[in-house]
Enzyme design. Structure first.
Site, PDB file in Angstrom:
ATOM      1  N   SER A 262       1.034  -1.126   0.065  1.00 51.68           N
ATOM      2  CA  SER A 262       0.026  -0.107   0.182  1.00 51.68           C
ATOM      3  C   SER A 262       1.151   1.131   0.152  1.00 51.68           C
ATOM      4  O   SER A 262       1.783   1.288   0.758  1.00 51.68           O
ATOM      5  CB  SER A 262      -0.903  -0.098   1.128  1.00 51.68           C
ATOM      6  OG  SER A 262      -1.463   1.196   1.345  1.00 51.68           O
TER       7      SER A 262
ATOM      8  N   THR B 201      -8.544  -1.602   2.978  1.00 45.74           N
ATOM      9  CA  THR B 201      -8.359  -1.717   1.644  1.00 45.74           C
ATOM     10  C   THR B 201      -8.712  -3.301   1.574  1.00 45.74           C
ATOM     11  O   THR B 201      -9.191  -3.767   2.314  1.00 45.74           O
ATOM     12  CB  THR B 201      -6.917  -1.453   0.988  1.00 45.74           C
ATOM     13  OG1 THR B 201      -6.749  -1.601  -0.313  1.00 45.74           O
ATOM     14  CG2 THR B 201      -6.052  -2.147   1.878  1.00 45.74           C
TER      15      THR B 201
ATOM     16  N   LYS C 175     -13.273  -4.063   2.313  1.00 47.63           N
ATOM     17  CA  LYS C 175     -14.242  -2.962   2.255  1.00 47.63           C
ATOM     18  C   LYS C 175     -15.748  -3.309   2.533  1.00 47.63           C
ATOM     19  O   LYS C 175     -16.507  -2.518   3.015  1.00 47.63           O
ATOM     20  CB  LYS C 175     -13.924  -2.429   0.746  1.00 47.63           C
ATOM     21  CG  LYS C 175     -12.740  -1.545   0.711  1.00 47.63           C
ATOM     22  CD  LYS C 175     -12.695  -1.031  -0.580  1.00 47.63           C
ATOM     23  CE  LYS C 175     -11.011  -0.276  -0.721  1.00 47.63           C
ATOM     24  NZ  LYS C 175     -11.123   0.462  -2.075  1.00 47.63           N
TER      25      LYS C 175
ATOM     26  N   ASN D 240     -14.020   2.509   2.718  1.00 49.77           N
ATOM     27  CA  ASN D 240     -12.572   2.490   2.714  1.00 49.77           C
ATOM     28  C   ASN D 240     -12.081   3.342   3.617  1.00 49.77           C
ATOM     29  O   ASN D 240     -10.962   3.760   4.080  1.00 49.77           O
ATOM     30  CB  ASN D 240     -12.131   2.760   1.512  1.00 49.77           C
ATOM     31  CG  ASN D 240     -12.440   4.492   1.149  1.00 49.77           C
ATOM     32  OD1 ASN D 240     -13.325   5.071   1.455  1.00 49.77           O
ATOM     33  ND2 ASN D 240     -11.341   5.072   0.646  1.00 49.77           N
TER      34      ASN D 240
ATOM     35  N   ASP E 273     -13.294   6.498  -2.039  1.00 49.67           N
ATOM     36  CA  ASP E 273     -13.105   6.220  -3.261  1.00 49.67           C
ATOM     37  C   ASP E 273     -13.775   7.051  -4.217  1.00 49.67           C
ATOM     38  O   ASP E 273     -13.281   7.259  -5.486  1.00 49.67           O
ATOM     39  CB  ASP E 273     -13.099   4.728  -3.431  1.00 49.67           C
ATOM     40  CG  ASP E 273     -12.001   3.783  -2.762  1.00 49.67           C
ATOM     41  OD1 ASP E 273     -10.968   4.392  -2.726  1.00 49.67           O
ATOM     42  OD2 ASP E 273     -12.436   2.939  -2.606  1.00 49.67           O
TER      43      ASP E 273
ATOM     44  N   ALA F  38     -14.304  -0.892  -7.306  1.00 51.83           N
ATOM     45  CA  ALA F  38     -14.025   0.319  -8.125  1.00 51.83           C
ATOM     46  C   ALA F  38     -14.897   0.615  -9.035  1.00 51.83           C
ATOM     47  O   ALA F  38     -15.353   1.773  -9.327  1.00 51.83           O
ATOM     48  CB  ALA F  38     -12.685  -0.009  -8.959  1.00 51.83           C
TER      49      ALA F  38
ATOM     50  N   TYR G 170      -2.991   1.590 -11.212  1.00 50.82           N
ATOM     51  CA  TYR G 170      -1.887   2.648 -11.151  1.00 50.82           C
ATOM     52  C   TYR G 170      -0.336   2.141 -10.996  1.00 50.82           C
ATOM     53  O   TYR G 170       0.505   2.752 -10.772  1.00 50.82           O
ATOM     54  CB  TYR G 170      -1.946   3.857 -10.212  1.00 50.82           C
ATOM     55  CG  TYR G 170      -2.191   3.389  -8.769  1.00 50.82           C
ATOM     56  CD1 TYR G 170      -1.171   3.078  -7.980  1.00 50.82           C
ATOM     57  CD2 TYR G 170      -3.419   3.256  -8.116  1.00 50.82           C
ATOM     58  CE1 TYR G 170      -1.454   2.493  -6.876  1.00 50.82           C
ATOM     59  CE2 TYR G 170      -3.795   2.461  -7.016  1.00 50.82           C
ATOM     60  CZ  TYR G 170      -2.725   2.163  -6.375  1.00 50.82           C
ATOM     61  OH  TYR G 170      -2.834   1.794  -4.932  1.00 50.82           O
TER      62      TYR G 170
END
Ligand code: NDP
Length: 281
Positions: A16, A63, A67, A88, A103, A133, A224
């Protein structure tokens, strides 16, 4: 006031970037506080939360894979958590466990930074994926005024469930489409969001063609790692505007930090640079 302590709980959690982000802000704002990475397997999650609350933690970022468990534990929920069914950020305040979802704001703010506030206003967006997500993306795109949001997921049943679960909370029309129809579904879209984990470093690539996206459209990849994903590289090669999810990560961290430590932090170029370096091979 005694030094405040917060952290991120996950399984695994060693990868993380949150400790790095919050540590940067604590140092630059000269706040006497700490932020720790806290590994906890699913079977220990609720006991770990109770122990950390009793130990005086201000709160926790949550995380994978916790969640949904955090959503179940929270005694109060904000609108984003209620709509997505995921939490989160847990805050221990006034003798209660508060659950929030930052988020959603992270993605909304990052889309605005990258492409402007009108990017999907009154228009069609396509989201790949149907996990956490993708749920955050649905709410973020709705908040940006999207007219219609189409969801394509490898497992089509999950996209249908997502659309049915979230529709009562949102103004945009939510439509589940088969994964194989993704190419035609993007023909009239202004934005494509990858909310799957495909394209992550070391994992399978995202198998989606961008050829039918209109030339003015934009592409956002919540992934990412790597810093520039294959999807973003392909989008840029086609001349499209494109961004990866580092901005989402930073913009979900900022409201968490403000809630833990009482100060709104800045997302500086120096911080972005430090994270980019941490993610570079
Ligand atoms: P989930 O496990 O909830 O969902 C994963 C999704 O990815 C599912 O829709 C799954 O489809 C899909 N998927 C996995 N592998 C493939 C593949 N090879 N091809 C097509 N689809 C695939 O995870 P999350 O939604 O929580 O996270 C998804 C990604 O978003 C992760 O990479 C995560 O790191 C990132 N993320 C980034 C954030 C940021 O701040 N930038 C914040 C939150 C998440 P199926 O249902 O068919 O299995």
């Amino acid at each position: 006031m005694s030094a405040r302590i917060a952290g991120v709980i996950g399984w695994p959690v060693g990868h993380s970037l949150s400790p790095r982000i919050h540590g940067y802000w604590l140092r630059s704002l000269k706040i006497d506080a700490a932020y720790a990475a806290l590994p906890a397997p699913p079977e220990d999650f609720s006991r770990a939360i109770e122990g950390l609350r009793r130990a005086g933690f201000a709160g926790l970022n949550v995380t994978l894979p916790h969640k949904h468990a955090a959503f179940a534990i929270a005694e109060t929920l904000d609108d984003a958590a209620r709509a997505t069914g995921a939490v989160n950020l847990l805050l221990f305040r006034h003798g209660r466990v508060e659950g929030r979802n930052t988020d959603v704001e992270g993605l909304r703010a990052s889309l605005v930074e990258e492409f402007g506030a009108d990017i999907v206003n009154g228009a069609i967006a396509v989201v790949l994926g149907a996990g956490g997500a993708a749920r955050a993306a649905a709410v973020a795109l709705d908040r940006l005024g999207a007219k219609e949001i189409r969801f394509a997921n490898r497992n089509p049943g999950r996209a249908r469930t997502l659309a049915a679960d979230l529709q009562p909370h949102l103004k945009a029309a939510l439509v589940a489409i088969p994964w194989t129809e993704g190419t035609s579904a993007i023909e009239d879209a202004v934005l494509l969001v990858n909310a799957t984990s495909a394209g992550m470093q070391g994992g399978p690539a995202l198998d989606v063609s961008l050829e039918t996206l209109p030339s003015g459209a934009a592409v956002y990849d919540v992934v990412y790692t790597p810093l520039e994903t294959g999807l973003v590289r392909r989008a840029k090669a086609r001349g499209l505007r494109a961004a990866t999810g580092l901005g989402m990560l930073l913009n979900q961290a900022a409201p968490s930090f403000a809630a833990f430590y009482g100060v709104a932090p800045s997302i500086t170029p120096e911080l972005r640079h430090a994270l980019a370096q941490a993610l570079s091979p």
